[in-house]
Enzyme design. Structure first.
Site, PDB file in Angstrom:
ATOM      1  N   HIS A 306      44.626  45.493  32.827  1.00  0.00           N
ATOM      2  CA  HIS A 306      45.140  45.772  34.169  1.00  0.00           C
ATOM      3  C   HIS A 306      46.605  46.173  34.068  1.00  0.00           C
ATOM      4  CE1 HIS A 306      46.069  45.268  38.446  1.00  0.00           C
ATOM      5  NE2 HIS A 306      44.775  45.316  38.633  1.00  0.00           N
ATOM      6  N   ASP A 364      36.602  43.945  38.163  1.00  0.00           N
ATOM      7  CA  ASP A 364      35.396  44.769  37.968  1.00  0.00           C
ATOM      8  C   ASP A 364      34.458  44.243  36.900  1.00  0.00           C
ATOM      9  OD1 ASP A 364      37.757  47.205  38.552  1.00  0.00           O
ATOM     10  OD2 ASP A 364      36.013  46.900  39.843  1.00  0.00           O
TER      11      ASP A 364
END
Ligand code: SDX
EC number: 2.3.3.16
Length: 429
Positions: A306, A364
């Site tokens: 991320h 996700d």
């Protein structure tokens, strides 16, 4: 207290730049005067060190794995709230009173239908069109129906458009799904809550009554909460940039949907599930870990890493818990994909490469397993992400328009192309 300054010194030139402090999180250096004074730009592709705006909506501490919406931790909102309550919080800045919540729910519920002619847009698409392509087209087309709420200078019209977007996205998303699988559209029902209404519009068929499973409805609602907003991510920045030109809200949201589709962003949930299916069994995990670490291999572990979180994405922890609840409810506790996912997470989190690069599972990584178990095909996963993120995009869009400092976004560049040169006739080339 004297104002903090940052001094930029280039040979004899000295420029003092103001430092601004927020309520929490890193300070910012106001580089506005830089070009005017020094005829230089800053250079920050990917905006890793660039704040594009002031905002009061969402705060992320990537090192600590903290996510706050208007100051409230995502863990508490996911545990105690519902999605429309979070929508109200993101839009208005405070948790609603009981009366405010009832009024907001009523207003959203009574905007869930779309103009009947919208259904004709779908027939122009191939049945196997990716539902995100359909969403880009249909949401952008909404501006053709709602001219009475596209004057962005009118706060009332902005709020009407905001409510319409939040209310109609589930209906359009469900229509995209129904069209994709060749089933008739299902109209919303006003006696159902937001998540139950969406599940029914997706999974009901005319031949029998659809009974909403409350465990799945709660899980769907919580998944919407987890995806609602996330600071200045790529798609939110896209919506802000589109909105900075004065484009209408429906067109701005369509731009956000297009950006979210990318596998590095919202498309990662679909890519992560496809990756888990490709790995197939736990014994093949080392092969894929090696691919992810190989600089010459473009493969990345989808659902890992991320830009901001250099710790566990707090949403991923809640998502993992929701995954277990849904699989238990559906009698699929032994889902082989979940086993691969948990083993992959265990191995990755002990691997030097992932530790050194601070790569953790993100939102996700587990969402795909949950959505697949609930009956959604992988190509619908990012549509659900877009459905939930619409409130974040809309709240950020409203904040941008109300921000006196905001003007049309227009970045500059470092030009590395050809210097001035004269045209050469083709006979001399
Ligand atoms: C979302 O911004 C948001 O808030 C987004 C989001 C939201 O709610 O809006 O949180 C939603 O988009 C979550 C992210 C979903 N994407 C994925 O899961 C795709 C896989 N992840 C990567 O593509 C990547 O981690 C990104 C895109 C998420 C972040 O990319 P960055 O910040 O540009 O980091 P990077 O690509 O520079 O990676 C840093 C290093 C690199 O190695 P070096 O060049 O330094 O040697 O880490 C490596 C990368 O190669 N790396 C990975 C990796 N992610 C980064 N290596 C293997 N697998 C990965 N997943």
């Amino acid at each position: 207290m004297s104002e903090t300054k940052v001094v930029v010194a280039i040979e004899e030139e000295r420029l003092e730049l103001s430092v601004r402090t927020g309520s929490i999180g890193p300070d910012v250096v106001d580089i506005g005067p830089l070009y005017k004074q020094l005829k230089m730009f800053t250079y920050d592709p990917g905006f890793t060190s660039t704040a594009s705006c002031e905002s009061k909506i969402t705060y992320i501490d990537g090192d600590e794995g903290v996510l706050l919406h208007r100051g409230f931790p995502i863990e508490q909102l996911a545990e105690h709230g519902d999605f429309l309550e979070v929508c109200y919080l993101l839009l208005y800045g405070e948790l609603p009173t009981k009366a405010q919540k009832a009024d907001f729910d009523y207003r959203v519920t009574h905007h869930t239908m779309v103009h009947e002619q919208m259904s004709r847009f779908f027939t122009g698409f191939r049945r196997d069109a990716h539902p995100m392509a359909v969403m880009c087209g249909c949401v952008g087309a909404l501006s053709a129906f709602y001219h009475d709420s596209t004057d962005i200078t009118d706060p009332h019209q902005r709020m009407v458009a905001s409510l319409r977007m939040i209310a109609k996205m589930p209906t359009i998303a469900a229509m995209a799904y129904k069209y994709h699988i060749g089933q008739p559209f299902v109209y919303p029902k006003n006696d159902l809550d937001y998540a139950s209404n969406f599940l029914r519009m997706c999974f009901a068929v005319p031949c029998e009554e659809y009974v909403v499973n409350p465990v799945l409805a709660r899980a769907m609602d919580r998944i919407f909460i987890l995806h609602a907003d996330h600071e200045q991510n790529a798609s939110t920045s896209t919506v802000r940039l589109a909105g900075s030109s004065g484009a209408n809200p429906f067109a701005c949201i369509a731009a956000g949907i297009a950006c979210l589709w990318g596998p590095a962003h919202g498309g990662a949930n679909e890519a992560a599930l496809n990756m888990l299916a490709e790995i197939g069994t736990a014994d093949r995990i080392p092969e894929y870990i090696a691919k992810a670490k190989d600089k010459n291999d473009p493969f990345r572990l989808m659902g890992f890493g991320h830009r901001v979180y250099k710790n566990y994405d707090p949403r991923a922890k809640i998502m993992q818990k929701t995954t277990h609840e849904v699989l238990a409810e559906l009698g699929q506790k032994d889902d082989p994909l979940l086993e691969v996912a948990m083993e992959l997470e265990r191995i990755a989190l002990t691997d030097e490469y992932f530790i050194e690069k601070k790569l953790y599972p993100n939102i996700d990584f587990y969402s795909g397993i949950t959505l697949s178990a609930m009956g959604f095909p992988t190509e619908m996963f990012t549509v659900l992400f877009a459905l939930a993120r619409t409130v974040g995009w809309i709240a950020q869009w409203n904040e941008m328009i109300e921000d006196a400092e905001q003007r049309i976004g227009r970045p500059r560049q470092l030009y590395v192309g050809a210097p001035l040169r004269d045209y050469v006739p083709v006979s001399k080339r």
